[in-house]
Design an enzyme around this catalytic site. Sequence first.
Site, PDB file in Angstrom:
ATOM      1  N   TRP A 192      -8.158   9.628  -4.024  1.00 34.52           N
ATOM      2  CA  TRP A 192      -9.503   9.823  -3.474  1.00 34.52           C
ATOM      3  C   TRP A 192      -9.471  10.482  -2.096  1.00 34.52           C
ATOM      4  O   TRP A 192     -10.462  10.495  -1.383  1.00 34.52           O
ATOM      5  CB  TRP A 192     -10.268   8.504  -3.445  1.00 34.52           C
ATOM      6  CG  TRP A 192      -9.797   7.441  -2.489  1.00 34.52           C
ATOM      7  CD1 TRP A 192      -8.659   7.415  -1.737  1.00 34.52           C
ATOM      8  CD2 TRP A 192     -10.489   6.217  -2.195  1.00 34.52           C
ATOM      9  NE1 TRP A 192      -8.585   6.269  -0.990  1.00 34.52           N
ATOM     10  CE2 TRP A 192      -9.698   5.503  -1.251  1.00 34.52           C
ATOM     11  CE3 TRP A 192     -11.674   5.657  -2.620  1.00 34.52           C
ATOM     12  CZ2 TRP A 192     -10.072   4.256  -0.747  1.00 34.52           C
ATOM     13  CZ3 TRP A 192     -12.046   4.412  -2.114  1.00 34.52           C
ATOM     14  CH2 TRP A 192     -11.256   3.729  -1.189  1.00 34.52           C
ATOM     15  N   THR A 222      -2.599   2.401  -4.900  1.00 30.27           N
ATOM     16  CA  THR A 222      -2.751   2.920  -3.540  1.00 30.27           C
ATOM     17  C   THR A 222      -3.560   4.217  -3.530  1.00 30.27           C
ATOM     18  O   THR A 222      -3.239   5.164  -4.245  1.00 30.27           O
ATOM     19  CB  THR A 222      -1.367   3.191  -2.929  1.00 30.27           C
ATOM     20  OG1 THR A 222      -0.600   1.990  -2.976  1.00 30.27           O
ATOM     21  CG2 THR A 222      -1.480   3.679  -1.502  1.00 30.27           C
ATOM     22  N   GLU A 223      -4.621   4.238  -2.719  1.00 34.32           N
ATOM     23  CA  GLU A 223      -5.461   5.429  -2.541  1.00 34.32           C
ATOM     24  C   GLU A 223      -6.000   5.974  -3.865  1.00 34.32           C
ATOM     25  O   GLU A 223      -6.247   7.157  -4.017  1.00 34.32           O
ATOM     26  CB  GLU A 223      -4.677   6.522  -1.809  1.00 34.32           C
ATOM     27  CG  GLU A 223      -4.094   6.090  -0.471  1.00 34.32           C
ATOM     28  CD  GLU A 223      -5.153   5.761   0.569  1.00 34.32           C
ATOM     29  OE1 GLU A 223      -6.300   6.229   0.424  1.00 34.32           O
ATOM     30  OE2 GLU A 223      -4.832   5.030   1.525  1.00 34.32           O
ATOM     31  N   LEU A 224      -6.176   5.080  -4.848  1.00 38.26           N
ATOM     32  CA  LEU A 224      -6.662   5.424  -6.191  1.00 38.26           C
ATOM     33  C   LEU A 224      -5.762   6.431  -6.921  1.00 38.26           C
ATOM     34  O   LEU A 224      -6.227   7.176  -7.789  1.00 38.26           O
ATOM     35  CB  LEU A 224      -8.111   5.963  -6.146  1.00 38.26           C
ATOM     36  CG  LEU A 224      -9.186   5.020  -5.623  1.00 38.26           C
ATOM     37  CD1 LEU A 224     -10.578   5.591  -5.896  1.00 38.26           C
ATOM     38  CD2 LEU A 224      -9.085   3.632  -6.217  1.00 38.26           C
ATOM     39  N   HIS A 265       0.858  -1.193   0.000  1.00 36.98           N
ATOM     40  CA  HIS A 265       0.000   0.000   0.000  1.00 36.98           C
ATOM     41  C   HIS A 265       0.896   1.247   0.000  1.00 36.98           C
ATOM     42  O   HIS A 265       0.730   2.168   0.794  1.00 36.98           O
ATOM     43  CB  HIS A 265      -0.913  -0.006   1.228  1.00 36.98           C
ATOM     44  CG  HIS A 265      -2.138   0.857   1.070  1.00 36.98           C
ATOM     45  ND1 HIS A 265      -3.191   0.501   0.292  1.00 36.98           N
ATOM     46  CD2 HIS A 265      -2.463   2.068   1.592  1.00 36.98           C
ATOM     47  CE1 HIS A 265      -4.129   1.440   0.353  1.00 36.98           C
ATOM     48  NE2 HIS A 265      -3.697   2.399   1.126  1.00 36.98           N
TER      49      HIS A 265
END
Length: 485
Positions: A298, A145-147, A109
């Site tokens: 995001w 990761t995190e869009l 991540h």
Amino acid sequence: MKAICFYFQIHQPFRLKRYRFFDIGNDHYYYDDFANDDIITRIAQRSYIPAAESLLRMIEATGGKFKCALSISGTALEQFELYVPEFIDLLKKLAETGCVEFLAETYAHSLSSLADPEEFAAQVKAHDEKIKELFGQTPKVLRNTELIYSDELAPQIHAMGYKGVITEGAKHILGWKSPNYVYNAASSPKLKILLKNDKFSDDISDRFSNTAWDEYPLTADKYIDWIASTPAEEQIINLFMNLEVFGDFQPRETGIFQFLEALPRFAEERGVEFWTPTTAVTKLKPVAELSVLHPISWADEARDTSAWLGNKLQNEAFNKLYSVSERVRLCEDRRLKQDWYYLQGSDHFFYMSTKNMHDGSVHSQFSPYDTPFEAFTNYMNVLADFIVRVEEQYPMSIDNEELSSLLTTIRNQEREIEVLNKEAESMRKNIEHFNEEHLLREKTAGQEAEKAPAKRACKAKAPKAEGEAKPKRGRKAKAEDIPAE
């Protein structure tokens, strides 16, 4: 036909213990095992397990018509294996239904896609292997990761073999466009993009239990009506959220699980289907190219990467970490490589955010530290020890190019030695085989020699025909051999 594409994120980092300056060089174990065990077990019991059980019931109740996707980081999977193995069993049951797709992402991540393409590719590959090992699937769609996504990433993602990527339907990127279509990447037209529908996703994740919301209470039939009422040409509604929404962010008492399980019944009544991301990018054609010049995510209102790299503390830690990336990749120390993955978790940088420090922002709510400065100091102490360990193997006095050249030479020599060892082993086996054959021939010859006298005796006893005189073999016939008249 209109379809809902549900995607749920599951991630937990390996949290660091309090690591003092005087621990540097003396203590090489960095993790708070008690906190990691306590947090993931508590969230699993409250959210992950009941949510997975709800998804199973929804699949069974609809005869497999309900479908969704999960993206689970490698660090979360490792912690489930350690502390909540029963959840891994539930995930395997979901995989066996054929109705749940597992997405690709970075194993740790991490923010490697923003710093090191080689590391990014290696982590995604490691994550794919973990998913294949546990659930028997090979991911076809990537969720970074995190869009996080940008035009710069698209060619690499496509070259890695993925059909599609999912990211944020950020307003400053879309402008007047709708997120309810499939787009293709401007920098890699064959790569398809699925965009999160912010409004419909946040209605569940953020507003579901908000009594001040003018649409409260949110019911399943009302929600499906909103989706069904979107323009007919808008065929895909992407609902992306953390699985923790169910039971944690929105507690069980709010009725969130009943809401979730009721969605398929009302969706079927309104002719709305459920698709996985792979189904969406396979069935639907892109309506236009989408260009994303700067990385989006995001997180926060800005939908950029400032949640992790928005201040000097974060950038200092980030740059220091990735300054040794090439050296770590070259090493063979498994423990060092494991720490390298765990230290790359985006959470460590998230805790250092100074955004809205004093207003109870989401950054401070999730942080185990009292202040961003404490998070920075603790992380840098750990990182200092980690770099000392890297330098012990590959001194920083040798630049990366020279080090790479030396290691290439060493590895070439190792390969040559390996080839020579194989040749020597082959020769040894040939000699052993030759010796075995030689011994066998000697044994056979000895046996034949033993049988020879017996054969000669048999021939001597054999009767001869009358009047027949046969000269002895090996010499000419003599006068005395000729019979007298």
